[in-house]
Design an enzyme around this catalytic site. Structure first.
Site, PDB file in Angstrom:
ATOM      1  N   HIS A 268      13.067   5.461   8.765  1.00 44.61           N
ATOM      2  CA  HIS A 268      12.923   4.075   9.229  1.00 44.61           C
ATOM      3  C   HIS A 268      12.392   3.173   8.100  1.00 44.61           C
ATOM      4  O   HIS A 268      12.997   2.154   7.780  1.00 44.61           O
ATOM      5  CB  HIS A 268      11.955   4.070  10.430  1.00 44.61           C
ATOM      6  CG  HIS A 268      11.662   2.710  10.974  1.00 44.61           C
ATOM      7  ND1 HIS A 268      12.273   2.234  12.112  1.00 44.61           N
ATOM      8  CD2 HIS A 268      10.835   1.717  10.555  1.00 44.61           C
ATOM      9  CE1 HIS A 268      11.831   1.011  12.362  1.00 44.61           C
ATOM     10  NE2 HIS A 268      10.948   0.675  11.434  1.00 44.61           N
ATOM     11  N   GLU A 269      11.290   3.588   7.518  1.00 38.08           N
ATOM     12  CA  GLU A 269      10.670   2.739   6.492  1.00 38.08           C
ATOM     13  C   GLU A 269      11.560   2.661   5.249  1.00 38.08           C
ATOM     14  O   GLU A 269      11.564   1.648   4.550  1.00 38.08           O
ATOM     15  CB  GLU A 269       9.256   3.243   6.135  1.00 38.08           C
ATOM     16  CG  GLU A 269       8.271   3.322   7.315  1.00 38.08           C
ATOM     17  CD  GLU A 269       8.070   2.011   8.074  1.00 38.08           C
ATOM     18  OE1 GLU A 269       8.292   0.939   7.494  1.00 38.08           O
ATOM     19  OE2 GLU A 269       7.697   2.073   9.276  1.00 38.08           O
ATOM     20  N   HIS A 272      13.687  -0.331   5.587  1.00 37.96           N
ATOM     21  CA  HIS A 272      12.985  -1.566   5.225  1.00 37.96           C
ATOM     22  C   HIS A 272      12.905  -1.703   3.703  1.00 37.96           C
ATOM     23  O   HIS A 272      13.145  -2.768   3.141  1.00 37.96           O
ATOM     24  CB  HIS A 272      11.541  -1.545   5.763  1.00 37.96           C
ATOM     25  CG  HIS A 272      11.414  -1.864   7.225  1.00 37.96           C
ATOM     26  ND1 HIS A 272      11.877  -3.039   7.771  1.00 37.96           N
ATOM     27  CD2 HIS A 272      10.854  -1.168   8.249  1.00 37.96           C
ATOM     28  CE1 HIS A 272      11.595  -3.054   9.083  1.00 37.96           C
ATOM     29  NE2 HIS A 272      10.983  -1.922   9.387  1.00 37.96           N
ATOM     30  N   GLU A 298      14.126  -5.395  10.716  1.00 41.22           N
ATOM     31  CA  GLU A 298      14.089  -4.234  11.604  1.00 41.22           C
ATOM     32  C   GLU A 298      15.498  -3.674  11.842  1.00 41.22           C
ATOM     33  O   GLU A 298      15.659  -2.479  12.083  1.00 41.22           O
ATOM     34  CB  GLU A 298      13.416  -4.617  12.934  1.00 41.22           C
ATOM     35  CG  GLU A 298      13.073  -3.458  13.843  1.00 41.22           C
ATOM     36  CD  GLU A 298      11.953  -2.552  13.327  1.00 41.22           C
ATOM     37  OE1 GLU A 298      11.346  -2.869  12.285  1.00 41.22           O
ATOM     38  OE2 GLU A 298      11.691  -1.525  13.976  1.00 41.22           O
TER      39      GLU A 298
END
Ligand code: MG
Length: 502
Positions: A268-269, A272, A298
């Site tokens: 997920h990160e 980003h 997001e």
């Protein structure tokens, strides 16, 4: 590098902006440090440093000469679209910083810096009472912010706009209304079929942290983690912070069991981090080196986490390495692991929630924030209200506040109005999937070979490169030719979980 900024006044602005950029750079580093390595007792001094830097930033942005320069540049003819984008972002920042009194900025920065630590301990010790006075202060300062910033219908709109330009609570309510019943139907069908909803033994198995760390770094490397531009550390709440175009930092946490949690935080990160690493290089030291909005940000993390990370192709590709390094996986087939990665079941913790139930966690926070901000609910009543609302929506009830109202870091940071951007991002990630399937041939085959270059290039061209040049709604129209559309998300879930092939 192309000289994309040519107008003399714009160049003068950018020269002056370097000092503001440097303050932001320092603040980003302090924020990263206070969540990773700062010893706890450093918080008192740190909160003063951060609030003073924030005030300094406001001072430079609202300086009369700087504003005049931006005003003059905004009247220039023949500005190119980069210059127009830059001025739009600066005018917005000036408007916001002019409306907020320095006293409010200072108080908010100070209380949130302290509240972060108080929250961290309150969560560990299941002690809402310790956090309550800070949260009260944060809600009342946030309400003040909303009043100074102004709004048409609801104070919440003023705060939403800070994170997702142009978004109103009316929009958010409409989005939730369009998905909540259909999500419920998908969830009920999944629960009746049982394949994805039954408890999985891997949820309870403990892992060795060193082995898990090795797996996390290996997976990050397959995605394209470049040690020269990227760090992975540990924090109470996983996050990404960008120091600049060539320095992105992410964190994960190691809770000791249920290994998908730490693994998917990394993926997920990473999403980003990649966004900020792929902005146009000419945006360096400018306010355009940012995401278009938190919702768009997001969408990138959810795209990597869910669309790629939770696909059968990705799971199959990383399975041999997982099995080699996490010995308890020996007994489990790749199908078992896929099912474990994609468990759908109402649970208490948002960050570990599956793709189907996730948005209900956001809906709950959205409603509570709105009510509290408007003074219709008291902060002291939030724990009880939280518990009964999550029970109403998902049928599960927290036994402690740590797994209820205290679970997220956001309120301690003063980020009221932030949560809805998670739903925007989740919906947009599925919309991006439909578009990339048309543009990048053999998308899923590429994932199964862990070949991401073309996928990254597509994301760069559509989203990353443009930084914050366009407001989110305009970026979508320009890059995808359409508005945010929840339909893609619902049909993606129906196909994935209800047997239709994807
Ligand atoms: Mg995120």
């Amino acid at each position: 590098m192309d000289k994309i900024f040519q107008n003399k006044l714009v160049l003068e602005i950018l020269e002056k902006y370097k000092v503001i950029w440097s303050i932001e750079h320092a603040m980003a580093l302090l924020s990263w440090d206070s969540e990773t390595y700062m010893p706890e007792d450093g918080v008192g001094e740190r909160s003063v440093a951060v609030s003073q830097l924030d005030l300094l930033k406001q001072k430079f942005i609202t300086e009369e000469d700087f504003i005049k320069l931006v005003d003059r540049a905004s009247e220039e003819k023949d500005l190119n679209e980069y210059e127009l984008g830059l001025l739009r972002v600066l005018n917005r920042a000036i408007r916001i910083y002019r409306l907020l009194p320095p006293r409010l900025i200072e108080e908010l920065a100070k209380v949130t810096e302290e509240a972060k630590i108080v929250w961290r301990n309150a969560r560990i010790n299941n002690n809402f009472k310790a956090f309550e006075p800070y949260l009260e202060k944060i809600f009342s300062l946030s309400k003040e912010c909303a009043d100074y910033l102004g709004y048409k219908e609801h104070p919440y709109d003023a705060l939403l706009d800070l994170y997702e330009e142009g978004l109103t609570s009316k929009d958010v309510t409409q989005i939730f209304d369009s998905i909540k019943y259909r999500l419920k139907t998908v969830l009920e069908k999944i629960e009746s079929e049982k394949e994805f909803s039954e408890r999985h033994p891997l949820e309870d198995i403990e892992y060795d942290k060193d082995s898990m760390r090795k797996v996390n770094f290996w997976v990050a490397e397959r995605l394209g983690y470049d040690r020269k531009r990227f760090r992975i550390d540990v924090s109470a709440h996983p996050f990404t912070i960008h120091m600049g175009l060539r320095d992105a930092r992410i964190t994960t946490r190691y809770e000791g069991k249920d290994f998908k949690s730490t693994l998917f935080s990394v993926i997920h990160e990473y999403g980003h981090a990649l966004y900020g690493l792929q902005h146009n290089e000419a945006f360096m030291f400018t306010p355009l080196a940012n995401g278009a909005s938190l919702g768009v940000h997001e969408s990138q993390s959810r795209f990597w986490e869910n669309i790629i990370g939770r696909s059968m192709q990705f799971c199959t590709a990383i399975y041999p390495f997982l099995k080699e390094n996490l010995s308890f996986l020996e007994k489990y087939s790749v199908e078992d692991v896929y099912r474990y990665f994609n468990i759908v079941r109402p649970t208490l913790i948002r960050v570990d929630a599956d793709e189907v139930t996730y948005n209900f966690h956001i809906l709950l926070r959205y409603e509570l924030e709105k009510l509290t901000l408007a003074g219709e609910v008291k902060v002291q009543d939030l724990p009880t209200l939280w518990n009964s609302m999550i029970e109403d929506v998902l049928g599960v009830r927290p036994k402690t506040d740590s797994e209820g109202v205290l679970q997220d870091i956001h309120w301690s940071l003063g980020s009221i109005g932030y949560f809805p951007t998670y739903t925007i991002g989740t919906i947009l990630s599925a919309q991006l999937r439909s578009h990339i399937l048309k543009d990048v041939p053999n998308f899923y085959e590429k994932i199964s070979r862990l070949e991401f270059n073309e996928i990254k290039e597509w994301l760069k061209n559509k989203v990353h490169y443009w930084g914050s040049m366009y407001p989110p709604k305009e970026l979508l129209k320009r890059m995808l030719g359409e508005e945010l559309n929840p339909e893609y998300f619902i049909s993606y879930l129906e196909k994935k979980y209800l047997g239709k092939s994807i």
